[in-house]
Design a protein around this motif. Sequence first.
Motif, mmCIF file in Angstrom:
data_model
loop_
_atom_site.group_PDB
_atom_site.id
_atom_site.type_symbol
_atom_site.label_atom_id
_atom_site.label_comp_id
_atom_site.label_asym_id
_atom_site.label_seq_id
_atom_site.Cartn_x
_atom_site.Cartn_y
_atom_site.Cartn_z
ATOM 1 N N ILE A 14 -1.307 -2.585 -4.358
ATOM 2 C CA ILE A 14 -0.976 -3.772 -5.150
ATOM 3 C C ILE A 14 -1.447 -4.981 -4.355
ATOM 4 C CG2 ILE A 14 0.892 -5.156 -6.109
ATOM 5 C CD1 ILE A 14 2.416 -2.526 -6.558
ATOM 6 N N PRO A 15 -2.427 -5.695 -4.869
ATOM 7 C CA PRO A 15 -3.010 -6.806 -4.106
ATOM 8 C C PRO A 15 -2.036 -7.960 -3.931
ATOM 9 C CG PRO A 15 -3.877 -6.774 -6.341
ATOM 10 C CD PRO A 15 -3.055 -5.543 -6.195
ATOM 11 N N GLU A 16 -2.339 -8.823 -2.979
ATOM 12 C CA GLU A 16 -1.497 -9.972 -2.688
ATOM 13 C C GLU A 16 -1.534 -10.974 -3.839
ATOM 14 O OE1 GLU A 16 -1.279 -13.485 0.719
ATOM 15 O OE2 GLU A 16 -2.343 -11.597 1.121
ATOM 16 N N GLY A 17 -0.370 -11.456 -4.220
ATOM 17 C CA GLY A 17 -0.263 -12.469 -5.257
ATOM 18 C C GLY A 17 -0.265 -11.897 -6.659
ATOM 19 N N GLY A 18 0.261 -12.672 -7.598
ATOM 20 C CA GLY A 18 0.237 -12.270 -8.999
ATOM 21 C C GLY A 18 1.379 -11.355 -9.384
ATOM 22 N N LEU A 19 1.379 -10.996 -10.663
ATOM 23 C CA LEU A 19 2.447 -10.188 -11.240
ATOM 24 C C LEU A 19 1.885 -8.851 -11.712
ATOM 25 C CD1 LEU A 19 5.085 -11.559 -13.780
ATOM 26 C CD2 LEU A 19 4.305 -9.207 -13.792
ATOM 27 N N THR A 20 2.426 -7.783 -11.158
ATOM 28 C CA THR A 20 2.041 -6.423 -11.545
ATOM 29 C C THR A 20 3.203 -5.761 -12.264
ATOM 30 O OG1 THR A 20 0.524 -6.168 -9.671
ATOM 31 C CG2 THR A 20 1.317 -4.148 -10.717
ATOM 32 N N LYS A 54 4.088 -15.633 -4.817
ATOM 33 C CA LYS A 54 4.670 -14.346 -4.464
ATOM 34 C C LYS A 54 3.845 -13.184 -5.035
ATOM 35 C CE LYS A 54 8.430 -16.428 -2.895
ATOM 36 N NZ LYS A 54 8.708 -16.542 -1.441
ATOM 37 N N THR A 55 3.956 -12.031 -4.392
ATOM 38 C CA THR A 55 3.468 -10.779 -4.950
ATOM 39 C C THR A 55 4.641 -10.142 -5.673
ATOM 40 O OG1 THR A 55 1.899 -10.474 -3.135
ATOM 41 C CG2 THR A 55 2.453 -8.519 -4.429
ATOM 42 N N VAL A 56 4.601 -10.137 -6.995
ATOM 43 C CA VAL A 56 5.742 -9.700 -7.797
ATOM 44 C C VAL A 56 5.397 -8.404 -8.524
ATOM 45 C CG1 VAL A 56 7.311 -10.303 -9.678
ATOM 46 C CG2 VAL A 56 6.492 -12.087 -8.122
ATOM 47 N N VAL A 57 6.300 -7.436 -8.426
ATOM 48 C CA VAL A 57 6.121 -6.142 -9.090
ATOM 49 C C VAL A 57 7.373 -5.858 -9.896
ATOM 50 C CG1 VAL A 57 5.630 -3.682 -8.799
ATOM 51 C CG2 VAL A 57 4.770 -5.335 -7.118
ATOM 52 N N GLU A 109 0.835 -1.195 0.000
ATOM 53 C CA GLU A 109 0.000 0.000 0.000
ATOM 54 C C GLU A 109 0.871 1.246 0.000
ATOM 55 O OE1 GLU A 109 -3.988 -0.228 2.099
ATOM 56 O OE2 GLU A 109 -2.762 -1.554 3.355
ATOM 57 N N VAL A 110 0.686 2.058 -1.014
ATOM 58 C CA VAL A 110 1.415 3.321 -1.165
ATOM 59 C C VAL A 110 0.416 4.446 -0.979
ATOM 60 C CG1 VAL A 110 2.745 4.740 -2.776
ATOM 61 C CG2 VAL A 110 3.037 2.246 -2.779
ATOM 62 N N VAL A 156 0.153 -1.226 -14.088
ATOM 63 C CA VAL A 156 0.048 0.144 -13.584
ATOM 64 C C VAL A 156 0.816 1.042 -14.544
ATOM 65 C CG1 VAL A 156 0.632 1.725 -11.702
ATOM 66 C CG2 VAL A 156 -0.157 -0.599 -11.181
ATOM 67 N N ALA A 157 0.171 2.051 -15.075
ATOM 68 C CA ALA A 157 0.820 2.976 -16.013
ATOM 69 C C ALA A 157 1.080 4.301 -15.302
ATOM 70 C CB ALA A 157 -0.063 3.198 -17.237
ATOM 71 N N MET A 158 2.312 4.794 -15.447
ATOM 72 C CA MET A 158 2.680 6.070 -14.831
ATOM 73 C C MET A 158 2.991 7.106 -15.897
ATOM 74 S SD MET A 158 4.995 5.017 -11.515
ATOM 75 C CE MET A 158 4.909 6.727 -10.903
ATOM 76 N N GLN A 159 2.753 8.352 -15.539
ATOM 77 C CA GLN A 159 3.025 9.472 -16.439
ATOM 78 C C GLN A 159 3.265 10.714 -15.596
ATOM 79 O OE1 GLN A 159 -0.377 11.079 -18.596
ATOM 80 N NE2 GLN A 159 0.838 11.152 -20.482
ATOM 81 N N ASN A 160 4.410 11.363 -15.818
ATOM 82 C CA ASN A 160 4.741 12.606 -15.110
ATOM 83 C C ASN A 160 4.650 12.469 -13.595
ATOM 84 O OD1 ASN A 160 5.075 13.986 -17.594
ATOM 85 N ND2 ASN A 160 2.871 14.359 -17.714
ATOM 86 N N GLY A 161 5.148 11.350 -13.079
ATOM 87 C CA GLY A 161 5.195 11.171 -11.633
ATOM 88 C C GLY A 161 3.886 10.799 -10.985
#
Length: 252
Positions: A24-30, A187-190, A3-4, A207-212
């Motif tokens: 970011i939920p538990e488990g899976g690949l983000t 695992k929870t993988v990011v 959690e951020v 998750v897509a980021m743009q300009n911070g």
Amino acid sequence: MIEVRQINKAYGTTKVLDNVSLTIPEGGLTSIVGPNGAGKSTLLAVVSRLLKADSGTVSVGGLDVSQTADHVLARKLSIMRQENHIAARLTVRDLVGFGRFPYSRGRLTAEDEKHIDEAIAFTDLGAFTDRFLDQLSGGQRQRAFFAMVLAQDTECVLFDEPLNNLDVKHAVSTMKLIRRMARDFGKTVVLVVHDLNFASAYSDRIVAMQNGRIAAEGTPDEIIEEAMLERIFDTPFAVTNFNGKRIVDFYS
């Protein structure tokens, strides 16, 4: 779960992370994607406590990252950084053994050796166990660092651009290992990744980021879409479906 909450980071007058909140939920690949300078690697560094945020909080599995003791956090969260340089001349087994330090404090037990053996087998490095790192190819060396992270046996694993400097064959092999880590070990993988096709093919969530900032988040089908990608990357894309996966190409 990671959690951020309202993370900010600036260098002088340049804001690199601008009030970022993300779960970011538990488990899976983000996979975290976005143009250069979007703040992807900075966000990963803040989550892993390699970099201190100016404000905001990060928790991993309910632990406040900023307040948790190093050895406790190292059993919950691991990271494979973009650049891995070790000056000492180590064998593959020596390197993988470093992943057990949060548990062994340098004195390996039978349980530690078991984890090391499993990580080496998982990454198919059995034939290279006693070989020095400087005797390996780039792809083999990458797998050795991957095995070290796996041996650390944390719930959450972060990868910062793990495909950098790899050819297509080794990039595919690495993504398959990361996908299997999430699936077979729960695992929870990011990971931060530039190649949208790898993100599309292997991710549970993007998750897509743009300009911070967080520009969008969702399933690959929701993010790998022409209008969405054009908005995020400010360039037109062509997206087609192939074997149930979305394939991205640039308009020429």
